[in-house]
Enzyme design. Structure first.
Site, short mmCIF file in Angstrom:
data_model
loop_
_atom_site.label_atom_id
_atom_site.label_comp_id
_atom_site.label_asym_id
_atom_site.label_seq_id
_atom_site.Cartn_x
_atom_site.Cartn_y
_atom_site.Cartn_z
N ARG A 1 43.88 55.21 38.58
CA ARG A 1 42.67 55.87 39.13
C ARG A 1 41.47 55.07 38.52
O ARG A 1 40.38 55.10 39.12
CB ARG A 1 42.77 57.20 39.05
N TYR B 1 43.06 55.93 48.81
CA TYR B 1 44.43 55.57 47.82
C TYR B 1 44.41 56.05 46.26
O TYR B 1 43.36 56.46 46.02
CB TYR B 1 44.89 54.30 47.94
N GLU B 2 45.65 55.69 45.74
CA GLU B 2 45.87 56.29 44.56
C GLU B 2 45.56 57.69 44.12
O GLU B 2 45.05 57.92 43.19
CB GLU B 2 45.51 55.22 43.63
N GLY B 3 46.00 58.61 45.12
CA GLY B 3 45.34 60.03 45.02
C GLY B 3 44.02 60.45 45.84
O GLY B 3 43.08 59.72 45.26
#
Ligand code: COS
Length: 644
Positions: free
Chosen positions: A243, A362-364
């Protein structure tokens, strides 16, 4: 409190900026237009020494801090957001778990070439049913002797198929949720490990993104990363670092767009003065500058906390959420300042506008970041649970719904073809009639879709469609990438939806988006050479075999000529799984006495009538008390027993 970078940081920034402006900027538009992963540029990034910035020199890294890594991602993204994420996914997702959780042998073998940039890394977590809810992973890894056997599919994997080393998450102990997930290092060349074509995306088009398909992939036992059952924790802690990378990417995209807008606002004359002299525009630029600055402080703070070994999940989530939301606002304002010129392809702000959007996803997703932030500041929300406290898995199952899944699997393919045709005829299909090959998919009663399994043999696919009396369709790669059929023949969530009766997926493995486009079919037939392909979990009938062997047998059996025009379509009822359960067996939950009667099914768990107990999904739990399937006992009753 940190508010200034060091001289070393700024020297690195200068080096990466120069590289980005001289090597990447001249080709950025071309990479974007051609959806092309720049292998040569990635090799030059390795020469520049930025593929392993935060890893120990002992393992080929640069031994620098996390802010340095963030600056590198930021500077690449300032010119090209796609190349920024190549570095971010490689460093934070593909390499970090090996550096942090790997054994000495794993570090020597895998970390060193990754940190030197001799190999590119990637991270395989996301699946069709496990996106934000990563604990729902379905890919399995079963230990057999010295190997784990991996089966399943991953979607949306950044750097695939270019990457050589993958950290992949799979279930080693079913039915216990996140504690049953383990992490593995998987090499690109392992047998049975294949990829979809890389996606055609809105933005970050110089980065490659594809699906991972595992078909009985033998992964050596020593490639288990960390302990069995610790995969979810490894994934979560890896994503914390990821993140920071995405926040830095968003920051760089915003910085680039801002600088272009600033320059343009000084050049462009309207009403006799530069745009920047207009207070409305200058205020916009002032806001953009301040937001970027604020995001930068959050990104560098999270990076410094990570480097100093503090807990930083909260700060990484804040940075990722704020920087990506901010980036969307800034690219929007930058394009607005450019006016109509900014809307034209080839303008940097137009590319930045498209590249920025993914950073909130993306990535959460940013909704997940808010969950993390709220959990860290307000406290963790209670989880939805089944009666017994276990996690209830409502609505999970094949994408196309409950299907018969009758696979004809004798060694004799001619026999399998005969049985398939007999089963379809018994269901009411008349193969003496047919429709035109080019009937629009939406109107077609039958469609035979051509997948990559045909190896481009369109004539064979057309003959197979004629034999079934069907129109011709295709998987997405066959139409979009290989351009063998026009794009309007492609069936899937983002293509044509099939709403007719018979759908034959031939040489198609069954990506999630394809399955979503055929879920209304009355009957799905799968022909594919990979027995674990997703399409077989979503079909009524299937033949495992090479399409180039099976299709000619079907064509011979059904013929391609002399079909009468088909009458108007009458939509058939969906096939139901056969009722094979004996009448007198019921299964009693030892926790609460609930009785599972196969004849009745279980409405609450969406189990259809006639489903035998041994065909219940692995994750089945008692609808009354949440007890697992293993805690049911079989009880036989006399014929005339009636149920409440
Ligand atoms: N670092 C290490 N471990 C962590 C962690 C972290 N940041 N966050 C959670 N964990 C651990 C918990 O400690 C817990 O471990 P134990 O069960 O051993 O105690 C376990 O993981 C489960 O934690 P939790 O119950 O909080 O998990 P949830 O299932 O509620 O999931 C969210 C929490 C939603 C935050 C998580 O699923 C998530 O981040 N989802 C998004 C996934 C994602 O980013 N997908 C995109 C991938 S693109 S590459």
């Amino acid at each position: 409190m940190l508010y200034k970078t060091t001289e070393a940081h700024e020297a690195l920034r200068k080096k990466v900026r120069e590289f980005a402006e001289t090597v990447i900027a001249p080709v950025a538009f071309e990479l974007d237009q051609e959806n092309k992963y720049p292998e040569d540029i990635v090799a030059q990034m390795a020469d520049l020494g930025i593929m392993g910035i935060p890893y120990d020199k002992e393992y080929g890294g640069a031994g620098e801090d996390i802010i340095s890594y963030a600056i590198a991602v930021e500077e690449l993204s300032r010119v090209d957001g796609g190349i920024g994420v190549i570095l971010s996914a490689h460093t934070s997702l593909g390499t970090y778990p090996i550096a942090h959780y790997g054994t000495e042998e794993q570090k020597q073998k895998y970390l060193t070439p990754l940190a030197k940039g001799e190999k590119v890394g990637a991270f395989g977590l996301t699946e069709t049913n496990a996106g934000s809810d990563a604990g729902e992973t379905e890919t399995t890894a079963v230990l057999e002797g010295d190997h784990y056997i991996l089966n399943g599919q991953k979607i949306f994997i950044t750097n695939a198929p270019a990457a050589e080393t993958y950290v992949v998450f799979a279930v080693t102990t079913p039915d216990i949720g996140t504690h049953g997930i383990s992490a593995f290092i998987v090499e690109k060349d392992f047998e049975g490990f294949t990829f979809s074509d890389h996606y055609d995306k809105l933005g970050i088009r110089s980065s490659t993104t594809a699906e991972l398909h595992f078909n009985n992939v033998k992964v050596p036992k020593e490639n288990l990363l960390g302990k069995e059952g610790k995969g979810f924790n490894i994934a979560m802690s890896t994503l914390d670092g990821g993140r920071i990378g995405i926040a830095a990417q968003a920051l760089g995209i915003a910085q680039g767009a801002y600088e272009h807008a600033l320059a343009y606002s000084k050049e462009r004359i309207q009403f006799g003065q530069p745009l920047a002299a207009n207070q409305g525009i200058s205020f916009k630029l002032a806001d953009m500058y301040t937001k970027i600055d604020a995001a930068r402080l959050l990104v560098y703070r999270a990076a410094e906390m990570k480097a100093s070994g503090e807990r930083y999940s909260l700060e990484a989530a804040e940075a990722k959420m704020f920087a990506s939301d901010m980036a969307l606002e800034v690219v929007n304002d930058a394009l607005q300042i450019y006016g109509g010129s900014g809307y034209m392809k080839g303008m940097e702000v137009e590319r930045a506008y498209r590249d920025a959007k993914i950073t909130t996803i993306y990535e959460g997703t940013n909704e997940i970041q808010r969950i993390v932030i709220a959990a860290n500041t307000i406290g963790k929300a209670a989880k939805a649970s089944g009666g017994g406290g276990g996690k209830k898995k409502a609505g999970k199952g094949p994408i196309t719904g409950i299907r018969k899944k009758e696979i004809f699997d004798s060694d004799d393919q001619a026999e399998n073809v005969k049985n398939l045709i007999a089963a379809l005829e018994k269901d009411g299909y008349d193969f003496s009639v047919g429709i035109d090959l080019d009937t629009p998919i939406i109107d077609a009663e039958r469609v035979v879709s051509m997948g990559k399994g045909f190896n481009g043999n369109l004539e064979l696919a057309k003959d197979l469609a004629r034999a079934f009396g069907a129109a011709i369709g295709s998987s997405r790669p066959v139409a979009e990438t290989d351009k063998i059929l026009p794009i309007n023949r492609y069936v899937g969530m983002s293509g044509q939806k099939f709403r007719g009766n018979l759908y034959v997926a031939a040489g198609i493995s069954g990506a999630g988006q394809h399955l979503k486009g055929i879920k209304d079919a009355a009957t799905i037939v799968a022909i594919n050479n990979a027995p674990n392909a997703m399409i077989f979990k979503n079909c009524d009938y299937g033949i495992v075999g090479d399409i180039e062997e099976v299709a000619p047998l079907i064509i011979e059996a059904l013929g391609t000529e002399d079909k009468d025009p088909a009458p108007e379509m009458v939509k058939m009822k969906r096939q139901k799984p056969r009722k094979t359960a004996p009448k007198d067996d019921i299964y009693v939950c030892q926790g609460c006495g609930y009785e599972y009667n196969p004849e009745k099914g279980d409405e609450e768990n969406e189990i259809e009538e006639g489903t035998p107990f041994d065909k219940l999904p692995e994750e089945y739990i008692c609808p009354k008390c949440g007890e697992e399937k293993d805690n049911f006992i079989k009880v036989s009753f006399p014929e005339d027993r009636t149920f409440k």
